[in-house]
Structures are given as structure tokens and as C-alpha cells.
Design a protein around this motif. Structure first.
Motif, PDB file in Angstrom:
ATOM      1  N   ALA A  75      64.299  10.416  60.026  1.00  0.00           N
ATOM      2  CA  ALA A  75      65.232   9.967  58.991  1.00  0.00           C
ATOM      3  C   ALA A  75      64.672   8.773  58.223  1.00  0.00           C
ATOM      4  O   ALA A  75      63.928   7.952  58.767  1.00  0.00           O
ATOM      5  CB  ALA A  75      66.566   9.608  59.623  1.00  0.00           C
ATOM      6  N   ARG A  76      65.062   8.667  56.964  1.00  0.00           N
ATOM      7  CA  ARG A  76      64.560   7.603  56.102  1.00  0.00           C
ATOM      8  C   ARG A  76      65.633   6.614  55.674  1.00  0.00           C
ATOM      9  O   ARG A  76      65.343   5.613  55.032  1.00  0.00           O
ATOM     10  CB  ARG A  76      63.930   8.218  54.850  1.00  0.00           C
ATOM     11  N   GLY A  77      66.886   6.899  56.014  1.00  0.00           N
ATOM     12  CA  GLY A  77      67.982   6.060  55.555  1.00  0.00           C
ATOM     13  C   GLY A  77      68.179   4.805  56.384  1.00  0.00           C
ATOM     14  O   GLY A  77      67.710   4.703  57.526  1.00  0.00           O
ATOM     15  N   GLY A  78      68.908   3.867  55.814  1.00  0.00           N
ATOM     16  CA  GLY A  78      69.225   2.629  56.521  1.00  0.00           C
ATOM     17  C   GLY A  78      70.422   2.755  57.428  1.00  0.00           C
ATOM     18  O   GLY A  78      70.736   1.827  58.189  1.00  0.00           O
ATOM     19  N   VAL A  79      71.119   3.904  57.351  1.00  0.00           N
ATOM     20  CA  VAL A  79      72.268   4.187  58.210  1.00  0.00           C
ATOM     21  C   VAL A  79      72.066   5.568  58.817  1.00  0.00           C
ATOM     22  O   VAL A  79      71.662   6.510  58.127  1.00  0.00           O
ATOM     23  CB  VAL A  79      73.585   4.150  57.411  1.00  0.00           C
ATOM     24  N   LEU A  80      72.342   5.691  60.103  1.00  0.00           N
ATOM     25  CA  LEU A  80      72.246   6.969  60.804  1.00  0.00           C
ATOM     26  C   LEU A  80      73.638   7.441  61.171  1.00  0.00           C
ATOM     27  O   LEU A  80      74.429   6.684  61.745  1.00  0.00           O
ATOM     28  CB  LEU A  80      71.401   6.817  62.080  1.00  0.00           C
ATOM     29  N   TRP A  81      73.920   8.695  60.847  1.00  0.00           N
ATOM     30  CA  TRP A  81      75.209   9.308  61.202  1.00  0.00           C
ATOM     31  C   TRP A  81      74.911  10.566  62.000  1.00  0.00           C
ATOM     32  O   TRP A  81      74.283  11.492  61.500  1.00  0.00           O
ATOM     33  CB  TRP A  81      76.016   9.633  59.951  1.00  0.00           C
ATOM     34  N   PHE A  82      75.362  10.586  63.262  1.00  0.00           N
ATOM     35  CA  PHE A  82      75.051  11.674  64.180  1.00  0.00           C
ATOM     36  C   PHE A  82      76.222  12.661  64.213  1.00  0.00           C
ATOM     37  O   PHE A  82      77.326  12.321  64.652  1.00  0.00           O
ATOM     38  CB  PHE A  82      74.765  11.117  65.570  1.00  0.00           C
ATOM     39  N   VAL A  83      75.963  13.886  63.765  1.00  0.00           N
ATOM     40  CA  VAL A  83      77.000  14.896  63.607  1.00  0.00           C
ATOM     41  C   VAL A  83      76.605  16.145  64.375  1.00  0.00           C
ATOM     42  O   VAL A  83      75.516  16.690  64.161  1.00  0.00           O
ATOM     43  CB  VAL A  83      77.198  15.243  62.114  1.00  0.00           C
ATOM     44  N   HIS A  84      77.454  16.611  65.264  1.00  0.00           N
ATOM     45  CA  HIS A  84      77.148  17.795  66.060  1.00  0.00           C
ATOM     46  C   HIS A  84      77.108  19.052  65.202  1.00  0.00           C
ATOM     47  O   HIS A  84      77.755  19.135  64.148  1.00  0.00           O
ATOM     48  CB  HIS A  84      78.170  17.960  67.178  1.00  0.00           C
ATOM     49  N   GLY A  85      76.384  20.055  65.685  1.00  0.00           N
ATOM     50  CA  GLY A  85      76.177  21.278  64.929  1.00  0.00           C
ATOM     51  C   GLY A  85      77.403  22.132  64.745  1.00  0.00           C
ATOM     52  O   GLY A  85      77.409  23.036  63.901  1.00  0.00           O
ATOM     53  N   ASP A  86      78.462  21.893  65.519  1.00  0.00           N
ATOM     54  CA  ASP A  86      79.706  22.664  65.368  1.00  0.00           C
ATOM     55  C   ASP A  86      80.799  21.848  64.683  1.00  0.00           C
ATOM     56  O   ASP A  86      81.965  22.213  64.716  1.00  0.00           O
ATOM     57  CB  ASP A  86      80.207  23.157  66.728  1.00  0.00           C
ATOM     58  N   ALA A  87      80.413  20.760  64.026  1.00  0.00           N
ATOM     59  CA  ALA A  87      81.397  19.844  63.445  1.00  0.00           C
ATOM     60  C   ALA A  87      81.948  20.361  62.130  1.00  0.00           C
ATOM     61  O   ALA A  87      81.355  21.199  61.451  1.00  0.00           O
ATOM     62  CB  ALA A  87      80.768  18.468  63.231  1.00  0.00           C
ATOM     63  N   GLN A  88      83.108  19.819  61.762  1.00  0.00           N
ATOM     64  CA  GLN A  88      83.689  19.957  60.436  1.00  0.00           C
ATOM     65  C   GLN A  88      84.016  18.553  59.950  1.00  0.00           C
ATOM     66  O   GLN A  88      84.684  17.796  60.650  1.00  0.00           O
ATOM     67  CB  GLN A  88      84.944  20.828  60.451  1.00  0.00           C
ATOM     68  N   VAL A  89      83.503  18.198  58.779  1.00  0.00           N
ATOM     69  CA  VAL A  89      83.632  16.822  58.304  1.00  0.00           C
ATOM     70  C   VAL A  89      84.602  16.727  57.133  1.00  0.00           C
ATOM     71  O   VAL A  89      84.769  17.672  56.361  1.00  0.00           O
ATOM     72  CB  VAL A  89      82.261  16.249  57.890  1.00  0.00           C
ATOM     73  N   ALA A  90      85.237  15.571  57.016  1.00  0.00           N
ATOM     74  CA  ALA A  90      86.182  15.318  55.930  1.00  0.00           C
ATOM     75  C   ALA A  90      85.430  14.944  54.651  1.00  0.00           C
ATOM     76  O   ALA A  90      84.366  14.315  54.717  1.00  0.00           O
ATOM     77  CB  ALA A  90      87.130  14.190  56.322  1.00  0.00           C
ATOM     78  N   PRO A  91      85.952  15.296  53.481  1.00  0.00           N
ATOM     79  CA  PRO A  91      85.281  14.974  52.220  1.00  0.00           C
ATOM     80  C   PRO A  91      85.034  13.487  52.008  1.00  0.00           C
ATOM     81  O   PRO A  91      84.094  13.101  51.299  1.00  0.00           O
ATOM     82  CB  PRO A  91      86.239  15.527  51.157  1.00  0.00           C
ATOM     83  N   CYS A 105      81.005  -4.280  59.397  1.00  0.00           N
ATOM     84  CA  CYS A 105      80.750  -3.524  60.629  1.00  0.00           C
ATOM     85  C   CYS A 105      79.300  -3.044  60.653  1.00  0.00           C
ATOM     86  O   CYS A 105      78.665  -2.877  59.609  1.00  0.00           O
ATOM     87  CB  CYS A 105      81.690  -2.325  60.719  1.00  0.00           C
ATOM     88  N   VAL A 106      78.786  -2.804  61.851  1.00  0.00           N
ATOM     89  CA  VAL A 106      77.424  -2.283  61.978  1.00  0.00           C
ATOM     90  C   VAL A 106      77.428  -0.814  62.378  1.00  0.00           C
ATOM     91  O   VAL A 106      76.370  -0.179  62.445  1.00  0.00           O
ATOM     92  CB  VAL A 106      76.602  -3.096  62.998  1.00  0.00           C
ATOM     93  N   GLY A 107      78.609  -0.275  62.656  1.00  0.00           N
ATOM     94  CA  GLY A 107      78.709   1.119  63.052  1.00  0.00           C
ATOM     95  C   GLY A 107      80.154   1.497  63.281  1.00  0.00           C
ATOM     96  O   GLY A 107      81.079   0.711  63.018  1.00  0.00           O
ATOM     97  N   GLY A 108      80.341   2.713  63.776  1.00  0.00           N
ATOM     98  CA  GLY A 108      81.689   3.178  64.046  1.00  0.00           C
ATOM     99  C   GLY A 108      81.705   4.641  64.422  1.00  0.00           C
ATOM    100  O   GLY A 108      80.656   5.250  64.668  1.00  0.00           O
ATOM    101  N   PHE A 109      82.899   5.200  64.446  1.00  0.00           N
ATOM    102  CA  PHE A 109      83.070   6.581  64.856  1.00  0.00           C
ATOM    103  C   PHE A 109      84.348   7.132  64.247  1.00  0.00           C
ATOM    104  O   PHE A 109      85.190   6.379  63.730  1.00  0.00           O
ATOM    105  CB  PHE A 109      83.124   6.690  66.394  1.00  0.00           C
ATOM    106  N   ASP A 142      80.797  13.856  70.079  1.00  0.00           N
ATOM    107  CA  ASP A 142      81.625  14.653  69.188  1.00  0.00           C
ATOM    108  C   ASP A 142      82.539  13.799  68.320  1.00  0.00           C
ATOM    109  O   ASP A 142      83.278  14.321  67.479  1.00  0.00           O
ATOM    110  CB  ASP A 142      82.448  15.685  69.972  1.00  0.00           C
ATOM    111  N   GLN A 143      82.486  12.468  68.487  1.00  0.00           N
ATOM    112  CA  GLN A 143      83.241  11.554  67.628  1.00  0.00           C
ATOM    113  C   GLN A 143      82.392  11.036  66.468  1.00  0.00           C
ATOM    114  O   GLN A 143      82.825  10.163  65.729  1.00  0.00           O
ATOM    115  CB  GLN A 143      83.811  10.398  68.464  1.00  0.00           C
ATOM    116  N   ALA A 144      81.185  11.604  66.314  1.00  0.00           N
ATOM    117  CA  ALA A 144      80.342  11.370  65.137  1.00  0.00           C
ATOM    118  C   ALA A 144      80.030   9.890  64.925  1.00  0.00           C
ATOM    119  O   ALA A 144      80.408   9.284  63.916  1.00  0.00           O
ATOM    120  CB  ALA A 144      80.983  11.982  63.891  1.00  0.00           C
ATOM    121  N   LEU A 145      79.296   9.318  65.844  1.00  0.00           N
ATOM    122  CA  LEU A 145      78.885   7.921  65.766  1.00  0.00           C
ATOM    123  C   LEU A 145      78.002   7.681  64.543  1.00  0.00           C
ATOM    124  O   LEU A 145      77.151   8.494  64.213  1.00  0.00           O
ATOM    125  CB  LEU A 145      78.100   7.563  67.033  1.00  0.00           C
ATOM    126  N   PHE A 146      78.219   6.551  63.866  1.00  0.00           N
ATOM    127  CA  PHE A 146      77.288   6.092  62.844  1.00  0.00           C
ATOM    128  C   PHE A 146      76.874   4.662  63.149  1.00  0.00           C
ATOM    129  O   PHE A 146      77.646   3.874  63.710  1.00  0.00           O
ATOM    130  CB  PHE A 146      77.888   6.206  61.431  1.00  0.00           C
TER     131      PHE A 146
END
Length: 241
Positions: A75-91, A105-109, A142-146
Motif C-alpha cells: 500500500a502507498r497511502g498514509g492511512v490503512l483500512w482493513f476490509v474483509h473479503g465478504d464485507a459490505q461497506v457504507a457509502p 484520532c489515529v484510527g478506529g473501527f 470484521d469491524q474494519a479497523l483503520f
């Protein structure tokens, strides 16, 4: 830029839809799929999708910790967001991440939601999972940590464990959580309840709690993965313990 890291293992049925929804999110982003040796063509489907110009596929060995770290390295970004392969994300997901980071904040879920099992029992699991993470900082994958990239790197990434790599990273994040630097978003992230549906709701929940207790007691994570996946070696791609 936010780098969206997606670990996959035999998720062909879901990966194209997920990549479509991630690609449609407004905001500067990249998508890195870290495939752990899928046998169903998941990696090929990701590469061949109409969104391939926005998606990079990294092939690595099996193991969610290994895949997450491989994706993060690519990854090249300054923020990492970890999303599982079976996820559905909000717009609003990327905008909500950006807002939390802009407020110090430095992160969250995200708030867990089972999109294929809307019943009282699964809503109970959703509520207790979010409460646990919000109050005690015990965040599962599965709570999609960033996380900000510098924080992730300073912690050394995910530990090379066969299971519970998300719990172990969350444990190292707890000092930041206590300072209010890890944000519990109310934005939902969907995950599949397929393991609960297939193996029974109460039985699966008790199994998950048993694995947690055994991990605390020091049982090796290789043993825990065998217990979690069962005798037939079910892929550990469902909601984490």
C-alpha cells in the motif's frame, strides 16, 4: 490517500461486488487485494474486474496476518483500512474515516452488521461486539479497523499468528484507545453470518468465546485455528472470533 487492504481466500462469489462498492466510494483511495492462495479464481476475478485500474492484487501465502501485512507493505497511502473479503461497506465510509482522523484520532473501527441474518440473536451479537470494542478496545477484523500508516508501522504490523492476529494488534492499540485516539464509528460495516447460519447460532458463539478463553490461557494459535476451522478445514474467512 486511504489504502483499502482486502485479504481474500476463496471469495470469488463476493469479491467483484465488494470491489465495485469500494471503487465507488468518494475520496482519494487505492485498493489492494491480498490473496492467500484462493482455489476458486478470486485473484483472477479481482484482476479481471472492470475496476482493475484501481485494484492491485498481491499474491502471498495463506494466513490472514500474513495477507494483511503483505497488503500493507504494498500500500502507498498514509492511512490503512482493513476490509474483509465478504464485507459490505457504507457509502460514507471514507468520509467518516477522514473526519475521525481530522479530529485527532489515529484510527478506529466500524459498527458490525450481519447483512444476511437479521434476527434477534444476531442483533445481540452485533450490539455486544460493538460495545466490547468501544469500551475495552478489543477490536476484531470484521469491524474494519483503520489506522494511520505511521502508527501501524510503529507497532510492527500484525503479529505472525495463525489466528487472533486482530486481538493481538488491538491489545497493543489499547493505550491509544484509553486516550480516546481510536474512534468507534457508528457507521455500519456488513459481514456475513454464514458460519452462524451453517453451524448454528448459539453453538458458533460459544465456540468463538471458547477460542478467546483458550487464547488468553496460552493455547497455541495453530491449535486454535484447527479448532475454529473444524475437522474439514473450513476456511477462516467468516467473522473472526
Amino acid at each position: 490517500m486511504i489504502s483499502i487492504v482486502v485479504p481474500t481466500l476463496n471469495e470469488r462469489a463476493r469479491i467483484t461486488g465488494l470491489l465495485e462498492s469500494l471503487s465507488a466510494l468518494p475520496g482519494e483511495k487505492e485498493i489492494v487485494v491480498a490473496d492467500g492462495g484462493s482455489m476458486d479464481g478470486t485473484a483472477e476475478a479481482a484482476e479481471a474486474s472492470a475496476f482493475s485500474g484501481r485494484v492491485r492484487v498481491v499474491r502471498c501465502g495463506r494466513g490472514r496476518a500474513l495477507q494483511l501485512n503483505a497488503g500493507a507493505r504494498a500500500a502507498r497511502g498514509g492511512v490503512l483500512w482493513f476490509v474483509h473479503g465478504d464485507a459490505q461497506v457504507a457509502p460514507s465510509s471514507l468520509a467518516d474515516i477522514a473526519l475521525a482522523l481530522s479530529e485527532g484520532c489515529v484510527g478506529g473501527f466500524f459498527r458490525l452488521h450481519f447483512y444476511d441474518a437479521d434476527d434477534r440473536f444476531m442483533r445481540f451479537v452485533e450490539r455486544t461486539s460493538h460495545t466490547r470494542a468501544r469500551r475495552f478496545g478489543l477490536i476484531f477484523g470484521d469491524q474494519a479497523l483503520f489506522l494511520r500508516r505511521d502508527v501501524f508501522d510503529s507497532l510492527g504490523g500484525f503479529a505472525p499468528l495463525a489466528l487472533m492476529e486482530d486481538w493481538e494488534l488491538a491489545r497493543r492499540l489499547r493505550p491509544l484507545h484509553r486516550k480516546g485516539l481510536i474512534r468507534a464509528l457508528e457507521t455500519p460495516v456488513g459481514t456475513s453470518a454464514r458460519r452462524f447460519i451453517r453451524n448454528g447460532r448459539l453453538r458458533t458463539l460459544m465456540k468463538i468465546h471458547t477460542i478467546k478463553a483458550l487464547y488468553i490461557l496460552g493455547v497455541p494459535t495453530e491449535t486454535l485455528r484447527t479448532l475454529y476451522e473444524g475437522r474439514r478445514g473450513e476456511k477462516g474467512r467468516d467473522a473472526n472470533p
